[in-house]
Design a protein around this motif. Structure first.
Motif, PDB file in Angstrom:
ATOM      1  N   ARG A 200     -12.743  20.159  12.346  1.00  0.00           N
ATOM      2  CA  ARG A 200     -12.020  19.382  13.374  1.00  0.00           C
ATOM      3  C   ARG A 200     -11.707  18.212  12.840  1.00  0.00           C
ATOM      4  O   ARG A 200     -10.514  17.734  12.975  1.00  0.00           O
ATOM      5  N   TYR A 211       0.033  13.152   1.202  1.00  0.00           N
ATOM      6  CA  TYR A 211      -0.427  14.406   1.069  1.00  0.00           C
ATOM      7  C   TYR A 211       0.622  15.918   1.380  1.00  0.00           C
ATOM      8  O   TYR A 211       1.359  17.215   1.566  1.00  0.00           O
ATOM      9  N   LEU A 224       0.871  27.743   4.887  1.00  0.00           N
ATOM     10  CA  LEU A 224       0.492  27.923   3.690  1.00  0.00           C
ATOM     11  C   LEU A 224      -0.554  26.100   3.874  1.00  0.00           C
ATOM     12  O   LEU A 224      -0.804  25.576   2.857  1.00  0.00           O
ATOM     13  N   ARG A 228      -3.684  25.629   1.774  1.00  0.00           N
ATOM     14  CA  ARG A 228      -3.829  25.379   0.551  1.00  0.00           C
ATOM     15  C   ARG A 228      -3.398  23.890   0.778  1.00  0.00           C
ATOM     16  O   ARG A 228      -4.684  22.725   0.138  1.00  0.00           O
ATOM     17  N   HIS A 229      -3.262  22.835   1.494  1.00  0.00           N
ATOM     18  CA  HIS A 229      -2.596  21.542   1.003  1.00  0.00           C
ATOM     19  C   HIS A 229      -3.674  20.773   2.433  1.00  0.00           C
ATOM     20  O   HIS A 229      -4.944  20.001   1.834  1.00  0.00           O
ATOM     21  N   ARG A 232      -8.471  22.488   2.325  1.00  0.00           N
ATOM     22  CA  ARG A 232      -9.060  21.957   1.377  1.00  0.00           C
ATOM     23  C   ARG A 232      -9.673  21.276   0.618  1.00  0.00           C
ATOM     24  O   ARG A 232     -10.537  20.963   0.630  1.00  0.00           O
ATOM     25  N   ASN A 233      -9.247  20.341   1.522  1.00  0.00           N
ATOM     26  CA  ASN A 233      -9.204  18.770   1.349  1.00  0.00           C
ATOM     27  C   ASN A 233     -10.267  18.556   2.935  1.00  0.00           C
ATOM     28  O   ASN A 233     -11.049  18.051   2.255  1.00  0.00           O
ATOM     29  N   ILE A 306     -14.883  21.895  -5.463  1.00  0.00           N
ATOM     30  CA  ILE A 306     -13.477  22.021  -4.346  1.00  0.00           C
ATOM     31  C   ILE A 306     -12.820  20.567  -4.770  1.00  0.00           C
ATOM     32  O   ILE A 306     -11.949  20.999  -4.221  1.00  0.00           O
ATOM     33  N   PRO A 308     -11.880  18.329  -7.870  1.00  0.00           N
ATOM     34  CA  PRO A 308     -11.808  17.839  -9.235  1.00  0.00           C
ATOM     35  C   PRO A 308     -12.667  16.149  -9.408  1.00  0.00           C
ATOM     36  O   PRO A 308     -12.661  16.008 -10.746  1.00  0.00           O
ATOM     37  N   ARG A 309     -12.283  15.203  -8.292  1.00  0.00           N
ATOM     38  CA  ARG A 309     -12.153  14.329  -9.111  1.00  0.00           C
ATOM     39  C   ARG A 309     -13.883  13.960  -9.040  1.00  0.00           C
ATOM     40  O   ARG A 309     -14.153  12.848 -10.334  1.00  0.00           O
ATOM     41  N   GLN A 312     -15.494  14.869 -13.052  1.00  0.00           N
ATOM     42  CA  GLN A 312     -15.502  13.347 -13.531  1.00  0.00           C
ATOM     43  C   GLN A 312     -16.601  12.726 -13.687  1.00  0.00           C
ATOM     44  O   GLN A 312     -17.355  12.303 -15.062  1.00  0.00           O
TER      45      GLN A 312
END
Ligand SMILES: Nc1ncnc2c1ncn2[C@@H]1O[C@H](COP(=O)(O)OP(=O)(O)OP(=O)(O)O)[C@@H](O)[C@H]1O
Ligand SMILES: [Mg+2]
Lengths: 313, 280, 334
Positions: A200, A211, A224, A228-229, A232-233, A306, A308-309, A312
């Protein structure tokens, strides 16, 4: 991927040694003389000396420390003082039960907690949100032995829906699942509560991110945008909590196993405590350390999937 | 004075924290007033009246020795509260000092200390408590030490962060120039900044402390019988769960109420103090 | 001078007010706002930080942050239909397709967990029935168009691997993907260096002439205003204080605020010109002065200015000013 795992494993080694050091301090130094703890103060000096030698605690502290760390890192966890069997054997024997319970409660917690958390965030400050927040706070406040006993009273004793005795036949999948239901709910409820709350607040945070606005500006349909946006974060902090919770779960499984009379790691540790099986305790602590390090590793890997950062770094 | 003002400010705005506080105060009052409101002696056995269900005479029934469950519940609050309050106070003082010193000294020392704190934090509180009590032997003092140890890390974190910031700021330099000692600088400039955070952490970790104490008592590693403890009452009651469910229900609800009140308090306070988290 | 040829405007904003909740009460951040953007026209929106430029653009997109903000009153007619009264599903069909927005914050406006290529192609996938491969191909073309170096290789990269300027170009690619009728560009070139900035402005100008696109162009940069705008609207504290064709704004500003703002010589390569040359600050939205909002800072202030609020008065065809001293109501200047 394999390289990544190998690298993380290597990076986890210092942590492991550090954790083992803390264990050493707790197990060897805090109690003063472990032999005295095991045998009690009526023990003869000969018996004490014999046990000290058997445990390897007659040597200087630094040598003991060195022995302890090398043994732990080479997988030598010693033998039980009571049964004489290697600690690792005793653990492996009950491990399936513990894994069953941990995994099933994790699945339950995520499957319910994530949607509930998302729902609450989307209905922020409306009735559904308040209800979810209060109920999850109650869920967090239940010590698992209390919720376990309450569930047992209602579903096993009153309605007779589920068995009271929890020892299951591992080969019989139906039986195994059947006896898993109540313990899973017991452990899972706390997890649902945790995950709901984290999801929550993470969703609320993410939904106000720029974003998400960008996605809406592109005309992406609301469903969506959320899936999706935003979600996921939002899952990134959820993974952290799941990782932390796996540790708490190990503690809570002790209580669940007592209440539902299930075999498992928790039961083994309590038995060792009651029998003053010092060698067993020490071995179990080392195993817990491995579990904690492995859990951290899994959490890191989940981050990598999850976010991509993370890859690296 | 600044601390008190901050306290009122923090409480003023949040309903949840008030409800939590009210419940908590009520339970504390029950514990304090135990000699007057318990009615009967919690240790007095009456074998003839054993395992009686709740009635006008025994509100919450009697246990297997015929002891009054209500009286034991009221007296049991004392153990839960005194153990958890002492443990959290100990953790606060020791952990807080560790954080202050670690942050103030900085460098490698700081890194090492924080590493150890992280490790302590990654052990499940219950397992850590279990092992320590088992090794030290079950007594109230050992219980407090064990639980305090599990809650050390978060308090060290709280005091360390602002210490690091304050250390960098000008007025510390100014204070030093005026000849104030380090202790005074930390006391005056660090503490007021973290009152609300400490309160939040203290209530949330007290909830954990109550849970760990009750769980250890349930496992049989708590304060020794016949002293009534809520976890211990459930442990005894569990053996008679078929004939006397009330032996588990009432202490179970009591533990739940205490933990819930502390969680509400902590949660409400966090919402009230951190505007970014409001309503989360 | 002006490119406006069609007389039904793409965007018509009528008496718009957008409010925010501050300490329990709703206060207008933008009020009584009215303007048109004609087909194939670029209207530049200028003014100090916090005067409500972004909020104006967001309300056109139906993206005013909720629950703390809301459109209080007024109409926002996009191609003749009121956006402010539309259901979310209807809005979704327009957004990204007929109208698009480039946001001011390039560092945070891209989703960190989705690849750049996907984020550009997403608008195409959402609005057009095309397969993923076709959408990707088109997205790649767009990235090349906004001059992302080695776009093909970087297509699957994530936003954190891009610099601020490149992210801003990705945002631009996203916004122009479906050739919108109206582009709301909120300081689209601030993170770019001068050469890239000129290229991007050129690209936008091409789109404008090729597709007849209209733009609401928000900027702090007067050089950019001179280069791209047909008309200019100057905002102060949530209101338009002067609106005029671009040449008139530079040659004959009327409002004291515009005067101060445009005093400097427009140069495309210089950021942040003269905006804080005026002493004082914009009042916060819950503490606006009762009369002319600029009065406390105004060099031409008279006692009457603080008494009542000022009306926007047309001083010449297409040139309106909100100032009781320079453009008193009823006294129409030549
Ligand atoms: N989320 C919000 N909550 C409360 N008030 C807000 C919010 N967003 C904007 N405002 C108010 O609206 C006013 C206008 O904000 P806006 O972002 O439109 O300014 P701007 O003109 O775009 O400034 P800048 O040049 O810095 O981008 C602000 O001064 C602020 O008072
Ligand atoms: Mg802006």
């Amino acid at each position: 991927m394999i390289w990544y795992v190998a690298k993380r494993l290597l990076a986890a080694m210092p942590t492991l040694v550090a954790v083992l050091t803390v264990v050493f301090v707790i197990v060897r130094i805090i109690p003063g003389d472990p032999a005295l703890t095991v045998l009690g103060d009526q023990a003869t000096p000969q018996a004490l000396a014999a046990l000290r030698e058997k445990l390897g605690i007659d040597k200087p502290l630094l040598a003991q420390y060195f022995d302890f760390i090398t043994a732990a890192l080479t997988g030598d966890l010693g033998r039980s003082l009571v049964s004489g069997r290697p600690v690792i054997q005793e653990v492996v024997a009950v491990l399936p039960h513990t894994l069953d319970l941990t995994i099933s409660s994790l699945v339950l917690g995520t499957a319910l907690g994530v949607p509930l958390g998302v729902w609450a965030a989307l209905r922020r400050n409306r009735l559904a949100d308040y209800v979810i927040r209060i109920v999850s706070l109650v869920g967090l406040s239940f010590p698992v032995f209390v919720s376990g006993i309450f569930l047992l009273m209602v579903f096993s004793l009153h309605y007779r829906l589920f068995p009271v005795i929890g020892t299951s036949n591992l080969a019989d999948l139906g039986d195994r699942t059947w006896k898993l239901v109540l313990p899973t709910i017991t452990l899972g409820l706390v997890m649902v509560a945790y995950i709901t709350r984290v999801t929550r607040s993470a969703m609320l945070q993410v939904l106000s991110e720029d974003y998400v606005r960008t996605a809406r500006a592109k005309g992406v349909p609301a469903r969506l945008v959320i899936r999706r946006h935003a979600l996921r974060n939002a899952l990134i902090p959820v993974v952290t909590v799941v990782g932390l919770y796996l540790g708490i779960n190990i503690g809570n499984s002790v209580l669940t196993e007592i209440v539902f009379n299930r075999p498992g790691l928790g039961k083994v540790i309590v038995t060792a405590l009651n029998q003053r099986d010092y060698a067993m305790l020490q071995g179990l602590m080392v195993i817990y350390c491995f579990l904690i390090v492995v859990t951290n590793l899994l959490t890191d890997l989940a981050y990598g999937l999850i976010d991509p950062r993370v890859k690296q770094a | 004075m600044r601390i008190l003002a901050r306290l009122f400010q923090v409480f003023g705005t949040n309903k949840t924290s008030w409800v939590g506080l009210a419940m908590f105060v009520a339970i504390c009052a029950m514990a304090l007033l135990a000699p007057w409101i318990a009615g009967t002696d919690p240790l007095e056995q009456d074998i003839i009246a054993k395992l009686r269900p709740p009635s006008a005479e025994h509100w919450f029934g009697t246990d297997e020795f015929g002891r009054d469950v209500y009286a034991r519940l009221v007296w049991g609050a004392r153990i839960s509260l005194s153990v958890s309050i002492s443990a959290i106070t100990l953790a606060l003082v020791v952990g807080g000092t560790i954080g202050l010193v670690s942050g103030y000294v900085g460098g490698r020392f700081d890194m090492l200390v924080m590493q150890v704190m992280d490790i302590l934090l990654s052990f499940p509180a219950l397992i850590l408590g279990l092992i320590i009590v088992a090794l030290l032997g079950p007594s109230q003092a050992n219980l407090i030490v064990a639980i305090a140890l599990t809650a050390l890390a978060p308090f060290a974190r709280i005091t360390r962060a602002p210490t690091l910031i304050v250390k960098e700021r000008q007025f510390v330099e100014a204070g030093r120039a005026l000849g104030f000692g380090h202790g005074r600088i930390l006391f005056v400039h660090v503490l007021p900044n973290i009152v609300s955070e400490v309160l939040v952490m203290a209530s949330l970790w007290m909830a954990t402390a109550v849970r760990v104490e009750a769980s250890l008592s349930f496992i049989g590693l708590g304060v020794r019988p016949p002293t009534p403890t809520w976890g211990g009452m459930i442990r005894d009651g569990f053996e008679n769960i078929l004939d006397a469910p009330w032996l588990c229900i009432y202490p179970g609800l009591a533990i739940l109420a205490l933990i819930f009140s502390l969680n509400m308090l902590g949660d409400g306070l966090r919402d009230a103090t951190d505007p970014k988290l409001r309503g989360e | 001078m002006s490119g406006a040829v069609d007389d039904t405007p793409v965007l018509r904003v009528e008496d718009l007010s957008v409010e925010f909740r501050v300490r329990g009460a709703w206060w207008p951040a933008v009020r009584g706002l009215s303007f048109d953007v004609a087909r194939n026209e670029t209207l530049a929106l200028v003014g100090e930080s916090g005067c409500g430029k972004s909020i104006t653009a967001l309300s056109v997109m139906g993206l005013v942050p909720r629950p703390q903000g809301r459109v209080g009153s007024g109409r926002i007619l996009f191609e003749g239909r009121d956006v402010a009264a539309m259901r979310e599903a209807e809005l979704e069909r327009l957004r990204g397709d007929r109208m698009a927005m480039i946001f001011q914050e390039p560092m945070t406006s891209l989703n960190p967990v989705l690849s750049v290529g996907f984020q550009v192609s997403e608008a195409l996938r959402v609005h057009r029935a095309i397969d993923a491969a076709a959408a990707d191909a088109e997205a790649l073309r767009l990235l090349e168009e906004v001059k992302i170096p080695s776009a093909r290789r970087r297509f699957a990269d994530y936003p954190h691997q891009f610099s601020g300027g490149m992210r801003q170009r990705v945002m631009i690619a996203m916004a122009i993907a479906l050739k919108p009728a109206l582009l709301l560009a909120d300081e689209p070139t601030t993170a770019l260096d001068v050469t890239i900035q000129a290229q991007v402005l050129g690209l936008l100008a091409d789109l404008k002439s090729a597709q007849g696109m209209s733009m609401l162009f928000i900027t702090h940069n007067l050089g950019v205003v001179a280069a791209i705008a047909d008309r200019v609207a100057v905002m102060y504290a949530g209101e338009i204080v002067e609106i005029a064709p671009v040449a008139r704004i530079f040659s004959g500003p009327v409002h004291p605020y515009t005067e101060a703002l445009f005093r400097a010589i427009p140069r495309i390569d210089r950021e942040e010109q003269s905006l804080d040359a005026i002493g004082g600050q914009v009042p916060p939205i819950d503490r606006m002065p009762p009369g002319c909002r600029f009065a406390p800072r105004c060099p031409a202030r008279r006692p009457s200015c603080e008494a009542s609020s000022q009306a926007l008065v047309e001083v010449a065809p297409g040139h309106s000013v909100r100032c009781g001293v320079r453009a008193p109501a009823g006294a129409r200047a030549a």
